[in-house]
Design an enzyme around this catalytic site. Structure first.
Site, short mmCIF file in Angstrom:
data_model
loop_
_atom_site.label_atom_id
_atom_site.label_comp_id
_atom_site.label_asym_id
_atom_site.label_seq_id
_atom_site.Cartn_x
_atom_site.Cartn_y
_atom_site.Cartn_z
N GLU A 184 17.10 -3.96 -12.98
CA GLU A 184 18.31 -3.93 -12.15
C GLU A 184 19.11 -2.65 -12.39
O GLU A 184 19.67 -2.05 -11.47
CB GLU A 184 19.20 -5.15 -12.43
CG GLU A 184 18.55 -6.49 -12.14
CD GLU A 184 18.39 -6.79 -10.65
OE1 GLU A 184 18.77 -5.95 -9.82
OE2 GLU A 184 17.86 -7.87 -10.33
N ARG A 188 19.59 -0.10 -9.24
CA ARG A 188 20.94 -0.03 -8.67
C ARG A 188 21.68 1.21 -9.16
O ARG A 188 22.26 1.95 -8.36
CB ARG A 188 21.74 -1.29 -9.03
CG ARG A 188 21.07 -2.53 -8.50
CD ARG A 188 21.95 -3.76 -8.63
NE ARG A 188 21.12 -4.95 -8.56
CZ ARG A 188 21.50 -6.12 -8.06
NH1 ARG A 188 22.72 -6.28 -7.60
NH2 ARG A 188 20.68 -7.15 -8.04
N ASP A 317 7.78 -8.91 -5.52
CA ASP A 317 8.02 -8.23 -4.24
C ASP A 317 7.98 -6.71 -4.31
O ASP A 317 7.18 -6.05 -3.64
CB ASP A 317 9.36 -8.70 -3.65
CG ASP A 317 10.51 -8.71 -4.65
OD1 ASP A 317 10.29 -8.42 -5.83
OD2 ASP A 317 11.65 -9.01 -4.25
N GLU A 491 16.59 -8.18 3.15
CA GLU A 491 15.19 -7.84 3.46
C GLU A 491 14.86 -7.88 4.96
O GLU A 491 14.09 -7.04 5.46
CB GLU A 491 14.23 -8.74 2.68
CG GLU A 491 14.21 -8.49 1.18
CD GLU A 491 15.41 -9.06 0.43
OE1 GLU A 491 16.13 -9.91 1.01
OE2 GLU A 491 15.63 -8.64 -0.73
C1 DMJ Z 1 17.79 -6.19 -4.38
O1 DMJ Z 1 18.36 -6.01 -5.62
C2 DMJ Z 1 16.51 -5.45 -4.26
O2 DMJ Z 1 16.15 -5.35 -2.92
C3 DMJ Z 1 15.40 -6.10 -5.03
O3 DMJ Z 1 14.17 -5.45 -4.85
C4 DMJ Z 1 15.25 -7.52 -4.61
N1 DMJ Z 1 16.47 -8.24 -4.61
C5 DMJ Z 1 17.68 -7.65 -4.11
C6 DMJ Z 1 18.01 -7.96 -2.69
O4 DMJ Z 1 17.71 -9.20 -2.22
#
Ligand code: DMJ
Length: 598
Positions: A184, A188, A317, A491
């Site tokens: 994260e 971010r 994902d 998404e």
């Molecule tokens: C975000 O922090 C990023 O897109 C991550 O890859 C997946 N989750 C969240 C958004 O849903």
């Protein structure tokens, strides 16, 4: 929308028997019982001893390492990718829809100004209580501020941007003695700093902060396999494992750091960033199951996948997302990523897709490991479950088709593409991608117009019920199930943005506008900010007091881009990291030619 925006820089199972666990200090190998004349009592003692050893071993030693989950082939005909989604012709017009774009900018301001008023500098925001919180007691690291900066730059919000930059300059500190999530923090904060550097044409402040942060994160790679620790103490520069998950590393955590560290290596000419991130890919590449599938967890001690779900949603994902984007990031020359991407997409088409019974929606499914009760053999059970998180995949497959799947070259693919522009694999991926986007849009057809966190598809359909449902949904008034929430996730609008750029089909803007209006109607807190919704099928909605940072970094950015003209962040010049921070495509054969490859 201020004119300033235009001055900004927009350039650009038959499953085989499990193999023996690999050697590990924590993994004593139980001896196979031999047929002997030992007495019954001795056999019982032996069995207890083996069980006790296994129980005491804990951690890495008790996992089963999978070689091949195989045997699941989606049997239906026609294959998902032959379902044709477009009818007729449409006029391709990439000019901005100014009114809708400006409505998105106004929404961003509604979110940002409330955060700035109530919680400036705090990592997270709770719009109903009007307060912020930090991820750790050691103080904030700028999660929300940095995650929002490039959106401000793109939207031309100069006043807000100036204040945010000032905070980064005067108040941001990574000297925090606490554990932060490696993944994260990278996607971010490091990603946000790097894209701010890019969009400001090289403001050194952001690069200096990015280097400081990256250097603090680097020790996560100091593990026996090179797979990263899940947590990093930013002050002590010390990595630590995810004890909640027995120290296992998820494939998304390991393989979603590369765009950021590679771009930083390119900017700084420091190979260490590149090599450590790239080594992770090498380890994952070697550990993949023979059919290209990847369970969600890897044992970082021995670099092998363990018995765990195989899916495209949480904990997996962005692994799939970054396979394509690593290939694109350096100008489509690193064939090892192309090969990994091709294998993964083949595996998805072989084992992880389904077709719904009535509307024939293409959806993704999961494989869950299960031990068979009567003979102890392992089987894989299909779960027709799709996370909202998977909705990045439609757009990603479409992008992959027009690049990796182009018959001649990406430049030769028209807008909208003709099927003859693609290789056979490109055609398959394009059609699956287009269909997955429709499926994700369908999950927004709820009472609120918002999509749930998780949907399940039905194996059999009775007349009058939908193709998908929210599992365990409870009657109004009872506490809603987790799956029923909408937490401002991006998404689907991310895929709509990509689909629009690649086709110019007006329906994608219409879908996006409907989603935006549902967010405005049900998530907007009048006093400022946006809240999550606890049950998308219940109107009026109940709120959860949390505004996720990805609302400002991703959801509103992708909506803004959907309604902007196509010169803003062209897809052939940028890759978006998984938190929607745009990073430029660059050539690795300039100053970074010394960096290795898998
Ligand atoms: C975000 O922090 C990023 O897109 C991550 O890859 C997946 N989750 C969240 C958004 O849903």
């Amino acid at each position: 929308m201020s004119d300033a925006a235009t001055t900004l820089r927009h350039r650009k199972t038959t499953e085989k028997a499990d193999p023996p666990p690999p050697p590990s200090p924590k993994s004593p190998k139980p001896a196979a019982p031999k047929p002997t004349k030992t007495s019954g009592c001795a056999i019982v003692l032996l069995v207890f001893a083996v069980l006790a050893v296994l129980a005491l071993a804990g951690g890495a030693g008790t996992y089963i390492y999978y070689q091949n989950p195989g045997g699941y082939f989606w049997p239906e005909d026609p294959k998902p990718w032959t379902v044709v989604p477009y009818e007729g012709e449409w006029e391709v017009d990439f000019s901005a829809d100014v009114e809708k774009r400006d409505a998105v900018v106004a929404a961003f301001k509604h979110a940002w100004l409330a955060y700035e008023r109530d919680a400036m500098g705090d990592d997270e925001y709770h719009p109903i209580k009007h307060k912020g919180t930090n991820l750790t007691k050691a103080g904030g690291i700028g999660y929300t501020v940095v995650d929002s900066i490039d959106t401000m730059l793109l939207m031309g919000l100069e006043e807000e941007y100036t204040r945010a930059r000032h905070w980064v300059e005067t108040s941001m500190s990574f000297d925090r003695d606490a554990n932060f999530n490696t993944f994260e923090t990278t996607i971010r904060v490091l990603g946000g700093l790097l894209s701010a550097y890019e969009l400001t044409d090289g403001d050194q402040l952001y690069l200096d902060r990015a280097i400081d942060l990256a250097d603090r994160i680097l020790p996560v790679f100091d593990t026996p396999s090179g797979l990263p620790f899940s947590f990093i103490n930013l002050a002590k520069r010390q990595g630590s494992p995810d004890t909640d998950n027995a120290g296992l590393v998820s494939v998304a955590e390991g393989a979603t750091l590369q765009l950021e560290f590679r771009y930083l290596a390119h900017l700084t000419d420091r190979a260490e960033y590149w090599d450590k991130a790239e080594h992770v890919m090498k380890v994952i590449r070697a550990a993949r199951l023979p059919n290209g599938l990847t369970p969600i967890f890897i044992n970082g001690h021995v670099a092998k996948f363990v018995s765990a779900e195989i899916r495209l949603g949480s904990r997996a994902d962005s692994y799939f997302e970054y396979l394509l984007k690593q290939y694109l990031q350096t100008g489509s020359v690193e064939m090892q990523y192309r090969e990994m991407y091709d294998d993964a997409m083949q595996a998805i088409h072989t084992s992880l897709l389904g077709t719904s019974k009535t509307k024939k929606l293409i959806f993704t499914l999961e494989l869950h490991p299960k031990r068979n009760g009567y003979n102890g053999q392992r089987t894989w059970v299909r779960a027709l479950k799709q996370d909202h998180l998977v909705c990045f995949l439609g757009g990603s497959l479409m992008l992959g088709a027009t690049t990796a799947g182009a018959r001649l070259s990406p430049q030769s693919v028209s807008v909208p593409p003709k099927m003859s522009d693609f290789t056979p694999v490109g055609q398959r991926d394009w059609m699956t991608g287009v269909n997955l986007v429709e499926t994700c849009v369908d999950t927004y057809r709820t009472a609120s117009g918002l999509a749930p966190e998780i949907v399940h598809f039905r194996e059999d359909i009775d007349a009058g019920v939908g193709d998908w449902y929210i599992k365990g949904a409870r009657p109004r008034g009872e506490v809603p199930v987790y799956d029923a929430r909408y937490i401002l996730r991006p998404e689907t609008v991310e895929s709509l943005f990509i689909a629009y750029r690649l086709t110019g089909h007006p329906k994608y803007r219409e879908y996006g506008w409907d989603i935006f209006q549902a967010i405005e109607k049900h998530c907007r807190v009048p006093s400022g900010g946006y809240a999550s919704v606890l049950n998308v099928e219940e109107v009026p909605v109940q709120w959860e007091d949390k505004m996720e940072t990805f609302l400002m970094s991703e959801t509103l950015k992708y909506l803004f881009l959907l309604f902007s003209d196509d010169t803003v962040l062209p897809l052939n010049e940028y890759v978006f990291n998984t938190e929607a921070h745009p990073l430029p495509i660059f050539s690795p054969f300039g100053s970074t030619s010394k960096f290795g490859s898998l």
